[in-house]
Design an enzyme around this catalytic site. Structure first.
Site, short mmCIF file in Angstrom:
data_model
loop_
_atom_site.label_atom_id
_atom_site.label_comp_id
_atom_site.label_asym_id
_atom_site.label_seq_id
_atom_site.Cartn_x
_atom_site.Cartn_y
_atom_site.Cartn_z
N ASP A 1 0.82 -1.21 0.00
CA ASP A 1 0.00 0.00 0.00
C ASP A 1 0.85 1.27 0.00
OD1 ASP A 1 -2.29 1.49 0.04
OD2 ASP A 1 -2.65 1.25 2.19
N ASN B 1 -10.56 -3.13 -6.32
CA ASN B 1 -9.72 -2.22 -7.10
C ASN B 1 -10.26 -1.91 -8.50
OD1 ASN B 1 -6.56 -3.38 -5.66
ND2 ASN B 1 -7.82 -1.63 -5.10
C1 FPP Z 1 -2.20 -0.06 -3.22
O1 FPP Z 1 -1.65 1.26 -3.18
C2 FPP Z 1 -1.63 -0.78 -4.36
C3 FPP Z 1 -2.36 -1.37 -5.36
C4 FPP Z 1 -3.83 -1.36 -5.39
C5 FPP Z 1 -1.70 -2.02 -6.51
C6 FPP Z 1 -0.45 -2.79 -6.17
C7 FPP Z 1 0.22 -3.15 -7.43
C8 FPP Z 1 1.55 -3.12 -7.65
C9 FPP Z 1 2.57 -2.83 -6.60
C10 FPP Z 1 2.09 -3.44 -9.00
C11 FPP Z 1 1.82 -4.87 -9.35
C12 FPP Z 1 2.90 -5.49 -10.10
C13 FPP Z 1 3.80 -6.33 -9.59
C14 FPP Z 1 4.83 -6.90 -10.49
C15 FPP Z 1 3.83 -6.74 -8.16
P1 FPP Z 1 -2.61 2.48 -3.44
O2 FPP Z 1 -2.63 2.76 -4.90
O3 FPP Z 1 -3.96 2.25 -2.84
O4 FPP Z 1 -1.87 3.64 -2.68
P2 FPP Z 1 -2.54 4.90 -1.98
O5 FPP Z 1 -3.33 4.37 -0.81
O6 FPP Z 1 -1.37 5.71 -1.55
O7 FPP Z 1 -3.41 5.58 -2.99
#
Ligand code: FPP
Length: 241
Positions: A21, A69
């Site tokens: 996250d 998501n």
């Molecule tokens: C949450 O952070 C993250 C996600 C919903 C996506 C996670 C995906 C990746 C790290 C890339 C996937 C690819 C690989 C190769 C592992 P957020 O976007 O909710 O962060 P925020 O709370 O700061 O908005």
């Protein structure tokens, strides 16, 4: 390797799970699009998966995309899917070198046919490797997993394969995406949020949660070491029992 186990020494967790996250906030702080945050998060994942391999962690489960998501913009969703596709293509190429075993937890049917195929290939071609096993939670939700498990068991009862009375705490896990995988001892959530967000609802019943203030793209081996140390402190039963 130490000849004698130190008194009270807590073994490394066999299974670590991570809610990756903070990518969006990391990007916002830099005036970048959210997809740049996910790209940085994918890089962090690569480093942490490698580090887990060197530490001898047996299972690493990461929350890459939840059933919720899909509510994000089309641009962000397709950006994450593209990163996953790129990673899996690269993993398939480097498979013989890295010896990572892959599993996918979640309902893959909503992913593009191309990404579904990459997941199937990665899982089937890596099945014999015995370094770290990476479990990608993709279109995953803990409640969805439990509903699907209940339905699958009900269907087995309806077809005569099972008796309703056979459902126990030992049998239900066989119907989860994680069948055969031990429960995580340690679950890490960076970014300062203190929620479990529908992650591994059944499997986390006895897990230690470590919440950390760092955003996922800034997470590194030092932070993983700190989380493991915290886990070990919690498990040291000073005073016995
Ligand atoms: C949450 O952070 C993250 C996600 C919903 C996506 C996670 C995906 C990746 C790290 C890339 C996937 C690819 C690989 C190769 C592992 P957020 O976007 O909710 O962060 P925020 O709370 O700061 O908005």
């Amino acid at each position: 390797m130490a000849l004698f186990k130190k008194e009270n020494e807590v073994p490394m967790p066999r299974h670590i799970a991570i809610i990756m996250d903070g990518n969006g906030r990391w990007a916002k702080k830099r005036g970048l699009p959210r997809t740049a945050g996910h790209a940085a998060g994918a890089e962090t994942f690569r480093k942490i998966a490698n580090y887990c391999r060197t530490l001898g962690v047996e299972y690493l489960t990461v929350y890459a995309f939840s059933t919720e998501n899909w509510k994000r913009s089309e641009e962000e969703v397709s950006g994450i899917m593209k990163l996953l596709g790129n990673y899996l293509r690269e993993a398939l190429q480097d498979m013989e070198k890295n010896h990572v075993r892959f599993r996918f937890f979640g309902d893959l049917t909503r992913l593009s046919p191309e990404l579904q195929q990459l997941c199937l290939d990665a899982q089937s071609r890596s099945g014999a490797f015995d370094d770290v096993q990476v479990n990608f939670c993709l279109n995953y939700g803990g409640r969805d997993e439990l509903v699907k498990a209940a339905k699958a068991f009900a269907l087995d009862v309806a077809s005569g394969k099972r008796q309703a009375e056979e459902l126990t705490e030992d049998v239900l896990p066989d119907y989860l995406y994680s069948a055969g995988v031990p429960d995580p001892e340690l679950i890490i959530r960076p970014s300062g949020e203190m929620r479990t967000s529908n992650f591994l609802l059944w499997q986390s019943a006895y897990s230690e949660y470590v919440f950390m203030d760092v955003l996922w793209p800034d997470f590194g081996p030092k932070e993983l070491d700190a989380a493991i140390e915290e886990y070990k402190r919690r498990n040291r039963r000073f005073g016995g029992v």
